[in-house]
Design an enzyme around this catalytic site. Structure first.
Site, PDB file in Angstrom:
ATOM      1  N   GLN A   1      34.473  64.519  60.956  1.00  0.00           N
ATOM      2  CA  GLN A   1      35.617  64.888  60.126  1.00  0.00           C
ATOM      3  C   GLN A   1      35.273  64.933  58.643  1.00  0.00           C
ATOM      4  OE1 GLN A   1      38.477  61.896  61.268  1.00  0.00           O
ATOM      5  NE2 GLN A   1      38.666  62.676  63.344  1.00  0.00           N
TER       6      GLN A   1
ATOM      7  N   HIS B   1      37.877  59.698  59.925  1.00  0.00           N
ATOM      8  CA  HIS B   1      38.983  59.161  59.130  1.00  0.00           C
ATOM      9  C   HIS B   1      38.652  59.038  57.638  1.00  0.00           C
ATOM     10  CE1 HIS B   1      41.169  57.150  62.793  1.00  0.00           C
ATOM     11  NE2 HIS B   1      40.823  58.399  63.008  1.00  0.00           N
TER      12      HIS B   1
ATOM     13  N   GLU C   1      53.033  59.507  62.247  1.00  0.00           N
ATOM     14  CA  GLU C   1      54.124  58.973  61.433  1.00  0.00           C
ATOM     15  C   GLU C   1      54.395  59.812  60.197  1.00  0.00           C
ATOM     16  OE1 GLU C   1      53.384  54.215  62.410  1.00  0.00           O
ATOM     17  OE2 GLU C   1      53.287  54.953  60.338  1.00  0.00           O
TER      18      GLU C   1
ATOM     19  N   TYR D   1      43.365  54.093  72.221  1.00  0.00           N
ATOM     20  CA  TYR D   1      42.848  55.153  73.077  1.00  0.00           C
ATOM     21  C   TYR D   1      42.507  54.657  74.477  1.00  0.00           C
ATOM     22  CZ  TYR D   1      42.523  58.211  68.993  1.00  0.00           C
ATOM     23  OH  TYR D   1      42.812  58.986  67.899  1.00  0.00           O
TER      24      TYR D   1
END
Length: 381
Positions: free
Chosen positions: A92, A154, A247, A268
């Site tokens: 990422q 992340h 969220e 997970y």
């Protein structure tokens, strides 16, 4: 429920640079605001991550492998601009957000967030430089997340300018869980800094021993969607949950949002995580989603083409493959609409004419333009 009317398959051009990929005949999406015309402005982008609109209408677009390009209104792509930072382009990580300085017309300053490689791994960093014809001049790093860590996940990375001239940078907890509760690092936090990287007055932990003074809020998991509501000046973020539990949050100074101690999702591996109401000392989400939408990119709409969307938050959805439009009033979501685009949406921006630009997250990513359905000749509506 929104309905997609596919009038023509989306045209995609091979990744040859520069490339124009203007779709001759559009697709249309039926929404609460009426028919929305979806055209492909440009293709051939490798995992485009962020878009911002230049004053002349052209677009600045980042590609995660480390390139920054200008997209012309004819769909042409510039060569990669020089002067951009070296990036950690794994998983990422890579070149992330791009944001124009609020005084861009006079100072030509552009801000870039990115995964910065270094000793011990990588971390989210923020820098700025001056946009010239074909490069970013004088790029300097003004903030570095501490510490650098191994791993490809992340990084967060959204840049948001506040009305008072400070800026927010969102960060993930690098998939390390517990450090999101530790104020001695920047993992899982939103930081608030001045445009030069210094710490402004009013940061909640600036005078606490052992805490990072840049931190504004903490206990976050991974935030890739953030925007200021211009009607209130409030910061809103949409962050990714684990297995379920994405969220929508309204962070405030010093608030702890609870990750990984509470969540509306599960681990997970299926293990339970206590729901936020079990720990009232933590700030609960304003809205949460299971199944997830995988939010990335966010903007509040204020253009002329879709009056029914005025004031709505438009949130890009990776796994939901479209835009999630949220009506927000008095700090609560009063309505939600899904606008399907059949593609992983990475970022959302609004042009001066009220059109909406979105980026599709793919090896051959595209810039899509969403515009109002042209009125029939002679129509008064």
């Amino acid at each position: 429920m929104a309905r997609v009317i596919a009038t023509m398959a989306v045209a995609v051009t091979a990744a040859v640079f520069p490339v124009a990929c203007v779709q001759a005949q559009p697709d249309s999406v039926d929404t609460a605001a009426g028919m929305v015309v979806v055209t492909t402005l440009a293709g051939g982008l490798v995992h485009p991550w962020a878009v911002d609109v230049l004053p002349d209408g052209r677009l600045l677009v980042t590609e995660r492998p480390g390139r920054l390009r200008i997209v012309g209104m004819d769909g042409s792509l510039s060569d990669p601009l020089g002067g951009t930072p070296e990036v950690f382009a794994e998983g990422q990580g890579g070149l992330l957000d791009v944001a124009l300085d609020p005084d861009f017309r006079t100072n030509r300053t552009v801000y870039l967030s990115f995964a910065e490689p270094g000793e011990g791994g990588a971390s989210t960093a923020l820098g700025r430089g001056r946009l010239a014809d074909d490069r970013i001049e004088g790029f300097e790093v003004i903030f570095r997340q501490q510490p650098k860590l191994a791993g490809p996940n992340h990084f967060g990375g959204r840049i948001v300018f506040a009305p008072d001239g400070t800026l927010f940078l969102t960060m993930g907890e690098r998939f390390k869980f517990d450090p999101a509760q530790d104020l001695s690092d920047h993992l899982g936090t939103i930081v608030r800094i001045r445009p030069d990287g210094s710490v402004p007055d009013g940061n909640p932990f600036a005078n606490r021993s052992g805490a990072r003074p840049e931190i504004w809020s903490y206990g976050h998991r991974n935030i890739e969607a953030a925007a200021i509501d211009p009607a209130t000046g409030n910061l809103w973020v949409a962050e990714m949950g684990p297995r379920g539990g994405d969220e929508l949050n309204r962070p405030e100074a010093g608030r702890n949002h609870g990750w990984p101690l509470v969540s509306w999702g599960r681990h997970y591996d299926g293990r339970d995580i206590p729901d936020p109401p079990t720990r009232p000392e933590f700030a609960d989400a304003v809205r949460h989603w299971t199944p997830v939408i995988s939010p990335s990119g966010m903007v509040f709409y204020g253009g002329d083409q879709f009056p029914a969307w005025t004031g709505s938050a438009l949130v890009g959805g990776l796994s939901s493959k479209g835009i999630v439009r949220l009506t927000i009033a008095d700090g609560a979501v009063t309505d939600e609409e899904r606008i399907p685009l059949d593609a992983r949406i990475r970022d959302v921006a609004v042009a001066a004419d009220g059109a909406v630009y979105v980026l599709t997250d793919a090896e051959d990513g595209r810039v899509l333009r969403l515009g109002a359905q042209p009125r029939a000749e002679g129509s008064s509506r």
